[in-house]
Design a protein around this motif. Structure first.
Motif, PDB file in Angstrom:
ATOM      1  N   PHE A  58     -25.308  81.472  37.892  1.00  0.00           N
ATOM      2  CA  PHE A  58     -24.898  82.671  37.162  1.00  0.00           C
ATOM      3  C   PHE A  58     -26.102  83.584  36.887  1.00  0.00           C
ATOM      4  O   PHE A  58     -26.027  84.803  37.080  1.00  0.00           O
ATOM      5  N   ARG A  59     -27.191  82.999  36.462  1.00  0.00           N
ATOM      6  CA  ARG A  59     -28.401  83.790  36.220  1.00  0.00           C
ATOM      7  C   ARG A  59     -28.840  84.511  37.488  1.00  0.00           C
ATOM      8  O   ARG A  59     -29.239  85.679  37.448  1.00  0.00           O
ATOM      9  N   THR A  60     -28.750  83.796  38.611  1.00  0.00           N
ATOM     10  CA  THR A  60     -29.119  84.395  39.889  1.00  0.00           C
ATOM     11  C   THR A  60     -28.230  85.593  40.191  1.00  0.00           C
ATOM     12  O   THR A  60     -28.703  86.666  40.576  1.00  0.00           O
ATOM     13  N   LEU A  61     -26.949  85.394  39.967  1.00  0.00           N
ATOM     14  CA  LEU A  61     -25.989  86.461  40.226  1.00  0.00           C
ATOM     15  C   LEU A  61     -26.288  87.668  39.342  1.00  0.00           C
ATOM     16  O   LEU A  61     -26.268  88.814  39.793  1.00  0.00           O
ATOM     17  N   ILE A  62     -26.595  87.410  38.090  1.00  0.00           N
ATOM     18  CA  ILE A  62     -26.872  88.490  37.157  1.00  0.00           C
ATOM     19  C   ILE A  62     -28.161  89.221  37.527  1.00  0.00           C
ATOM     20  O   ILE A  62     -28.250  90.446  37.421  1.00  0.00           O
TER      21      ILE A  62
END
Lengths: 174, 174
Positions: free
Chosen positions: B59-63
């Motif tokens: 999720f952090r990567t996506l954000i």
DNA sequence: TCATTTTATTTCACCAGTGAAATATGCACC
DNA sequence: GGTGCATATTTCACTGGTGAAATAAAATGA
């Protein structure tokens, strides 16, 4: 890469997100900083242990036994004090037995149980190791007044209290 | 087991250790509480993500991609913002590609690099997911005054600063 | 230009935590 | 006194992070 650089990058990243989605509150930064600090703190704790081929879980386990009457306890009870999962305890105890720091055997009173006992070598290890970690711990809180420590303590416990309340609620309702 | 119970057990445990070795300072409790909170906070973050088969790293990567101009970046750069290790990025990107949330391809300018780009589906996911996490975040800081938030922020950053200084020193000297 | 160094990503083997299920014992109640 | 439930530990398959080394493509510079 140093923690302070990571935090700087994180701050930038969050600023970018908040520009894109303004309703995201600054509190996410507070959360992320705690996660980063904890990660680094864990690494710091393991720093001293690594040369002795122990990790933090194993050390905590050893200390739990050390602090117990007779230096004996059971896997389940040790897990209570260390916040380790019971399923990990088997492996951790194996490692400590192999290193000669604890012994493990069946319990006489309750044959479901296993008793773990710290050995003299284990006690010596704790008594030598623990004090050697204190100087760095002192440095960690360098510049913190007595007041700041107790404020931090209070705020963290308040946060923990809120987290505990969150645990009760399922959370995917609305 | 609830976080507050874990903290209670931890407090007891540390009290026992300090009785056995009195020079151990109360600060170790502060450290342990931070580690416990971080652990629980991480679990809380992943709570909402799990039904969507994503973890916090993904999720952090996506954000990070979401917040970037054009929604594009490279593994190395994403790792800067997310504090993830570069070696994990391959696996994380693989997972996101498989879920159709990002694309990945070679860079035209520098053939050593790989460009990752968030897809429309990925953007929609972030725009739907992020706001849905805010109510619980609000609850997390429930009862915190503006002042307390900023004090906590200040003290955590001070601690991070000390931790960064520790990173410089080898630490096994005297 | 070609050898060296630096940068970017990937691969791999290893370590550590998790939940579900297996195993074994104890306990309570009929 | 046996049946069923509770407790304690272990096993197992899976997930995720790490450092060291492999690979490949720039960048540097004699």
């Amino acid at each position: 890469m140093f923690l302070s650089d990571k935090i700087k990058c994180m701050d930038e990243g969050i600023a970018g997100v908040r520009k894109a989605i303004p309703e995201v509150p600054a509190d996410v930064g507070l959360c992320r900083i705690m996660l980063l600090i904890a990660e680094r703190l864990q690494a710091e704790l393991e720093h001293k242990l690594r040369p002795h081929k122990l990790n933090d879980s194993e050390f905590r386990t050893l200390i739990a036994l050390f602090a117990h009457p007779n230096g004996t306890s059971t896997p389940g009870e040790v897990c209570l004090f260390t916040s380790l999962g019971v399923t990990n305890m088997t492996r951790i105890a194996n490692a400590l037995v192999k290193r000669g720091l604890i012994t493990r055997g069946p319990s006489a009173e309750d044959r479901r149980r296993v008793v773990m006992q710290i050995t003299p070598a284990g006690k010596r290890f704790v008594q030598k190791m623990l004090p050697s970690m204190l100087p760095r711990l002192k440095l960690l809180f360098d510049g913190f007044t007595h007041n700041e420590r107790s404020t931090l303590n209070r705020l963290l416990r308040k946060l923990a209290h809120n987290l505990s309340k969150l645990e009760h609620t399922a959370g995917d309702s609305p």
